[in-house]
Scaffold this motif. Structure first.
Motif, PDB file in Angstrom:
ATOM      1  N   GLU A  47       0.832  -1.210   0.000  1.00  0.00           N
ATOM      2  CA  GLU A  47       0.000   0.000   0.000  1.00  0.00           C
ATOM      3  C   GLU A  47       0.861   1.252   0.000  1.00  0.00           C
ATOM      4  OE1 GLU A  47      -2.854  -0.204   3.178  1.00  0.00           O
ATOM      5  OE2 GLU A  47      -4.058  -1.715   2.150  1.00  0.00           O
ATOM      6  N   ALA A  48       1.933   1.256   0.772  1.00  0.00           N
ATOM      7  CA  ALA A  48       2.813   2.424   0.829  1.00  0.00           C
ATOM      8  C   ALA A  48       3.533   2.621  -0.498  1.00  0.00           C
ATOM      9  CB  ALA A  48       3.823   2.271   1.965  1.00  0.00           C
ATOM     10  N   THR A  49       4.036   1.555  -1.078  1.00  0.00           N
ATOM     11  CA  THR A  49       4.768   1.652  -2.339  1.00  0.00           C
ATOM     12  C   THR A  49       3.861   2.114  -3.473  1.00  0.00           C
ATOM     13  OG1 THR A  49       6.275  -0.112  -1.655  1.00  0.00           O
ATOM     14  CG2 THR A  49       6.174   0.376  -4.002  1.00  0.00           C
ATOM     15  N   LEU A  50       2.654   1.573  -3.526  1.00  0.00           N
ATOM     16  CA  LEU A  50       1.730   1.894  -4.622  1.00  0.00           C
ATOM     17  C   LEU A  50       0.847   3.098  -4.317  1.00  0.00           C
ATOM     18  CD1 LEU A  50       0.713  -1.779  -5.483  1.00  0.00           C
ATOM     19  CD2 LEU A  50       2.333  -0.310  -6.724  1.00  0.00           C
ATOM     20  N   ASP A  51       0.932   3.614  -3.088  1.00  0.00           N
ATOM     21  CA  ASP A  51       0.133   4.761  -2.647  1.00  0.00           C
ATOM     22  C   ASP A  51      -1.360   4.512  -2.842  1.00  0.00           C
ATOM     23  OD1 ASP A  51      -0.250   7.254  -1.498  1.00  0.00           O
ATOM     24  OD2 ASP A  51      -0.118   8.308  -3.415  1.00  0.00           O
ATOM     25  N   ILE A  52      -1.801   3.370  -2.324  1.00  0.00           N
ATOM     26  CA  ILE A  52      -3.217   2.992  -2.396  1.00  0.00           C
ATOM     27  C   ILE A  52      -3.652   2.421  -1.051  1.00  0.00           C
ATOM     28  CG2 ILE A  52      -3.230   2.496  -4.867  1.00  0.00           C
ATOM     29  CD1 ILE A  52      -2.981  -0.508  -4.129  1.00  0.00           C
ATOM     30  N   GLN A  53      -4.952   2.259  -0.893  1.00  0.00           N
ATOM     31  CA  GLN A  53      -5.509   1.543   0.244  1.00  0.00           C
ATOM     32  C   GLN A  53      -6.299   0.366  -0.309  1.00  0.00           C
ATOM     33  OE1 GLN A  53      -7.743   4.259   2.632  1.00  0.00           O
ATOM     34  NE2 GLN A  53      -5.923   5.013   3.662  1.00  0.00           N
ATOM     35  N   THR A  54      -5.962  -0.826   0.174  1.00  0.00           N
ATOM     36  CA  THR A  54      -6.613  -2.027  -0.340  1.00  0.00           C
ATOM     37  C   THR A  54      -7.688  -2.568   0.582  1.00  0.00           C
ATOM     38  OG1 THR A  54      -5.004  -3.497   0.701  1.00  0.00           O
ATOM     39  CG2 THR A  54      -4.512  -2.730  -1.546  1.00  0.00           C
ATOM     40  N   GLY A  55      -7.608  -2.231   1.857  1.00  0.00           N
ATOM     41  CA  GLY A  55      -8.511  -2.814   2.839  1.00  0.00           C
ATOM     42  C   GLY A  55      -8.060  -4.189   3.292  1.00  0.00           C
TER      43      GLY A  55
END
Length: 82
Positions: A46-54
């Motif tokens: 999530e940090a590397t891709l700058d997303i939130q997956t849940g």
């Protein structure tokens, strides 16, 4: 970011967290993880891709790289604002 790159990133992250070599990881259909490794892997992705997956709060502790790759790719595509 291509699906191939994301797949390689997933494998790299799993290997860094678990200490297993890539050939062991890619040979498995599903990867079983303990809670600590699960949280480390998804927080890094999530940090590397700058997303939130849940996925950090998921009770599931088994993943398929081939199933996870398009999910992350779609999430990145959804988060792109032009």
């Amino acid at each position: 970011m291509t699906p191939h790159f994301i797949r390689q990133l997933i494998i790299h992250t799993i290997c860094n967290v678990t200490g297993e070599p890539p050939e062991n990881i890619t040979a498995k259909n599903r990867i079983e993880l303990n809670t600590r490794d699960w949280e480390q892997i998804f927080s890094r992705l999530e940090a590397t891709l700058d997303i939130q997956t849940g996925m950090l709060t998921s009770t599931e502790r088994s993943i398929s790289i081939d199933a996870l790759t398009p999910v992350l790719h779609a999430k990145i595509s959804d988060d792109i604002v032009i």
